[in-house]
Scaffold this motif. Structure first.
Motif, PDB file in Angstrom:
ATOM      1  N   UNK A   1      33.095   5.331   8.416  1.00  0.00           N
ATOM      2  CA  UNK A   1      32.949   6.685   7.949  1.00  0.00           C
ATOM      3  C   UNK A   1      34.196   7.514   8.229  1.00  0.00           C
ATOM      4  N   UNK A   2      34.939   7.106   9.230  1.00  0.00           N
ATOM      5  CA  UNK A   2      36.198   7.806   9.514  1.00  0.00           C
ATOM      6  C   UNK A   2      37.110   7.774   8.293  1.00  0.00           C
ATOM      7  N   UNK A   3      37.115   6.631   7.610  1.00  0.00           N
ATOM      8  CA  UNK A   3      37.988   6.473   6.450  1.00  0.00           C
ATOM      9  C   UNK A   3      37.604   7.425   5.326  1.00  0.00           C
ATOM     10  N   UNK A   4      36.310   7.619   5.112  1.00  0.00           N
ATOM     11  CA  UNK A   4      35.856   8.514   4.054  1.00  0.00           C
ATOM     12  C   UNK A   4      36.241   9.953   4.376  1.00  0.00           C
ATOM     13  N   UNK A   5      36.017  10.367   5.623  1.00  0.00           N
ATOM     14  CA  UNK A   5      36.374  11.728   6.031  1.00  0.00           C
ATOM     15  C   UNK A   5      37.871  11.942   5.853  1.00  0.00           C
ATOM     16  N   UNK A   6      38.646  10.969   6.284  1.00  0.00           N
ATOM     17  CA  UNK A   6      40.106  11.065   6.180  1.00  0.00           C
ATOM     18  C   UNK A   6      40.545  11.114   4.720  1.00  0.00           C
ATOM     19  N   UNK A   7      39.961  10.295   3.877  1.00  0.00           N
ATOM     20  CA  UNK A   7      40.304  10.264   2.454  1.00  0.00           C
ATOM     21  C   UNK A   7      40.003  11.596   1.784  1.00  0.00           C
ATOM     22  N   UNK A   8      38.841  12.154   2.050  1.00  0.00           N
ATOM     23  CA  UNK A   8      38.472  13.446   1.460  1.00  0.00           C
ATOM     24  C   UNK A   8      39.424  14.541   1.944  1.00  0.00           C
ATOM     25  N   UNK A   9      39.667  14.583   3.246  1.00  0.00           N
ATOM     26  CA  UNK A   9      40.526  15.623   3.809  1.00  0.00           C
ATOM     27  C   UNK A   9      41.946  15.522   3.277  1.00  0.00           C
ATOM     28  N   UNK A  10      42.480  14.313   3.188  1.00  0.00           N
ATOM     29  CA  UNK A  10      43.856  14.134   2.710  1.00  0.00           C
ATOM     30  C   UNK A  10      43.999  14.568   1.257  1.00  0.00           C
ATOM     31  N   UNK A  11      42.927  14.435   0.477  1.00  0.00           N
ATOM     32  CA  UNK A  11      43.007  14.840  -0.933  1.00  0.00           C
ATOM     33  C   UNK A  11      42.952  16.358  -1.095  1.00  0.00           C
ATOM     34  N   UNK A  12      42.527  17.066  -0.056  1.00  0.00           N
ATOM     35  CA  UNK A  12      42.392  18.523  -0.131  1.00  0.00           C
ATOM     36  C   UNK A  12      43.603  19.288   0.398  1.00  0.00           C
ATOM     37  N   UNK A  13      44.339  18.701   1.325  1.00  0.00           N
ATOM     38  CA  UNK A  13      45.372  19.447   2.048  1.00  0.00           C
ATOM     39  C   UNK A  13      46.764  19.242   1.454  1.00  0.00           C
ATOM     40  N   UNK A  14      47.691  20.142   1.843  1.00  0.00           N
ATOM     41  CA  UNK A  14      49.084  20.032   1.413  1.00  0.00           C
ATOM     42  C   UNK A  14      49.874  19.062   2.290  1.00  0.00           C
ATOM     43  N   UNK A  15      49.455  18.897   3.549  1.00  0.00           N
ATOM     44  CA  UNK A  15      50.147  18.023   4.494  1.00  0.00           C
ATOM     45  C   UNK A  15      49.212  16.894   4.931  1.00  0.00           C
ATOM     46  N   UNK A  16      49.065  15.853   4.099  1.00  0.00           N
ATOM     47  CA  UNK A  16      48.117  14.781   4.424  1.00  0.00           C
ATOM     48  C   UNK A  16      48.477  13.979   5.677  1.00  0.00           C
ATOM     49  N   UNK A  17      49.746  14.022   6.092  1.00  0.00           N
ATOM     50  CA  UNK A  17      50.137  13.282   7.286  1.00  0.00           C
ATOM     51  C   UNK A  17      49.581  13.906   8.563  1.00  0.00           C
ATOM     52  N   UNK A  18      49.174  15.155   8.491  1.00  0.00           N
ATOM     53  CA  UNK A  18      48.655  15.827   9.685  1.00  0.00           C
ATOM     54  C   UNK A  18      47.153  15.637   9.869  1.00  0.00           C
TER      55      UNK A  18
ATOM     56  N   UNK B   1      33.251  30.348   2.221  1.00  0.00           N
ATOM     57  CA  UNK B   1      31.943  30.384   2.888  1.00  0.00           C
ATOM     58  C   UNK B   1      31.531  29.006   3.411  1.00  0.00           C
ATOM     59  N   UNK B   2      32.513  28.150   3.675  1.00  0.00           N
ATOM     60  CA  UNK B   2      32.239  26.847   4.265  1.00  0.00           C
ATOM     61  C   UNK B   2      31.661  25.819   3.316  1.00  0.00           C
ATOM     62  N   UNK B   3      31.802  26.045   2.021  1.00  0.00           N
ATOM     63  CA  UNK B   3      31.187  25.137   1.052  1.00  0.00           C
ATOM     64  C   UNK B   3      31.786  23.739   1.071  1.00  0.00           C
ATOM     65  N   UNK B   4      33.094  23.623   1.227  1.00  0.00           N
ATOM     66  CA  UNK B   4      33.717  22.294   1.252  1.00  0.00           C
ATOM     67  C   UNK B   4      33.338  21.564   2.535  1.00  0.00           C
ATOM     68  N   UNK B   5      33.321  22.280   3.655  1.00  0.00           N
ATOM     69  CA  UNK B   5      32.911  21.675   4.926  1.00  0.00           C
ATOM     70  C   UNK B   5      31.470  21.175   4.833  1.00  0.00           C
ATOM     71  N   UNK B   6      30.599  21.956   4.218  1.00  0.00           N
ATOM     72  CA  UNK B   6      29.198  21.542   4.041  1.00  0.00           C
ATOM     73  C   UNK B   6      29.108  20.297   3.179  1.00  0.00           C
ATOM     74  N   UNK B   7      29.929  20.238   2.122  1.00  0.00           N
ATOM     75  CA  UNK B   7      29.922  19.070   1.241  1.00  0.00           C
ATOM     76  C   UNK B   7      30.391  17.813   1.972  1.00  0.00           C
ATOM     77  N   UNK B   8      31.435  17.952   2.783  1.00  0.00           N
ATOM     78  CA  UNK B   8      31.916  16.803   3.565  1.00  0.00           C
ATOM     79  C   UNK B   8      30.817  16.329   4.509  1.00  0.00           C
TER      80      UNK B   8
END
Length: 75
Positions: free
Chosen positions: A1-18, A48-55
């Motif tokens: 599940x770590x991989x899924x969280x990381x994949x979703x987060x990296x697709x959303x941010x400007x600095x995926x290395x962080x 309003x935390x919608x993306x966090x709720x979706x993750x």
């Protein structure tokens, strides 16, 4: 599940290395801590935390298949 969280987060941010995901066992619950660059925090949380709720919803659905309890924290 770590991989899924990381994949979703990296697709959303400007600095995926962080993007860093850490898993900690807390009794029967697994706590995933998601850390991103300070400039990208708003992109991961969303309005309003919608993306966090979706993750969290996606991760909890995956965990339910494996009969596990999970918590996703954005730090």
């Amino acid at each position: 599940m770590e991989n899924i969280i990381e994949l979703i987060a990296k697709s959303l941010v400007d600095d995926p290395d962080s993007v860093i995901v850490r898993a900690k066992a807390d009794g029967e619950t697994i706590v995933y801590e998601l850390s991103v660059a300070s400039d990208d925090t708003g992109k991961v949380i969303g309005k309003q935390g919608q993306i966090a709720k979706a993750i969290r919803t996606v991760v909890k659905a995956m965990a339910a298949r494996e009969n596990k309890k999970v918590i996703v924290k954005i730090i």
